[in-house]
Design a protein around this motif. Structure first.
Motif, PDB file in Angstrom:
ATOM      1  N   ILE A   1    -100.864   6.806  77.030  1.00  0.00           N
ATOM      2  CA  ILE A   1    -101.295   5.577  77.708  1.00  0.00           C
ATOM      3  C   ILE A   1    -100.585   4.352  77.131  1.00  0.00           C
ATOM      4  O   ILE A   1    -100.106   3.502  77.881  1.00  0.00           O
ATOM      5  N   THR A   2    -100.491   4.259  75.813  1.00  0.00           N
ATOM      6  CA  THR A   2     -99.820   3.093  75.222  1.00  0.00           C
ATOM      7  C   THR A   2     -98.339   3.079  75.581  1.00  0.00           C
ATOM      8  O   THR A   2     -97.764   2.017  75.802  1.00  0.00           O
TER       9      THR A   2
ATOM     10  N   GLU B   1     -97.029   4.319  78.370  1.00  0.00           N
ATOM     11  CA  GLU B   1     -96.924   3.967  79.785  1.00  0.00           C
ATOM     12  C   GLU B   1     -97.173   2.473  79.997  1.00  0.00           C
ATOM     13  O   GLU B   1     -96.541   1.860  80.851  1.00  0.00           O
TER      14      GLU B   1
ATOM     15  N   VAL C   1    -103.378  11.541  74.326  1.00  0.00           N
ATOM     16  CA  VAL C   1    -103.765  10.667  75.435  1.00  0.00           C
ATOM     17  C   VAL C   1    -103.503   9.204  75.088  1.00  0.00           C
ATOM     18  O   VAL C   1    -102.943   8.451  75.896  1.00  0.00           O
TER      19      VAL C   1
END
Length: 113
Positions: free
Chosen positions: A36-37, A39, A32
């Motif tokens: 996230i990083t 994106e 996760v």
């Protein structure tokens, strides 16, 4: 004396179960956070696909390791309390692990070409 060893073995079974959950949850957290990083960084489309494949492969490795611990836990449970339900659960976990392993290994081999 025999009861003492059974109690110790039951504690070991619980510890192995906890370890398996920690490994799987750690893999989830890493996947996760990596997603996230990545994106947020807004990488190029070609790099994004490659990065997502790496995240997915790494998560699969953690998942397989966690399932290996679950198999060990179920084997010990079955030894301590050999019932048909335990054997069915053990068979199911081993089947899921083998299917995941097969497809993950196939995916890793195809990406190395």
């Amino acid at each position: 004396m025999k009861d003492y060893f059974i109690v110790i073995a039951q504690h070991i079974v619980v510890a192995i179960g906890i370890i398996s959950m920690v490994v799987i949850c750690y893999g989830i957290i890493i996947a996760v956070v990596s997603f996230i990083t990545g994106e947020i960084a807004h990488t190029k489309s070609s790099n994004r696909i490659e990065r997502l494949f790496i995240i997915r492969s790494n998560f699969g490795i953690y998942l397989l390791l966690g399932l290996d611990f679950l198999i060990a836990e179920d084997v010990l449970k079955t030894i301590l309390d050999p019932e048909i339900e335990e054997l069915i659960v053990l068979g199911g976990v081993v089947l899921v692990r083998e299917i995941l392993s097969f497809f993950l290994n196939r995916e890793l081999k195809s990406s190395q070409r």
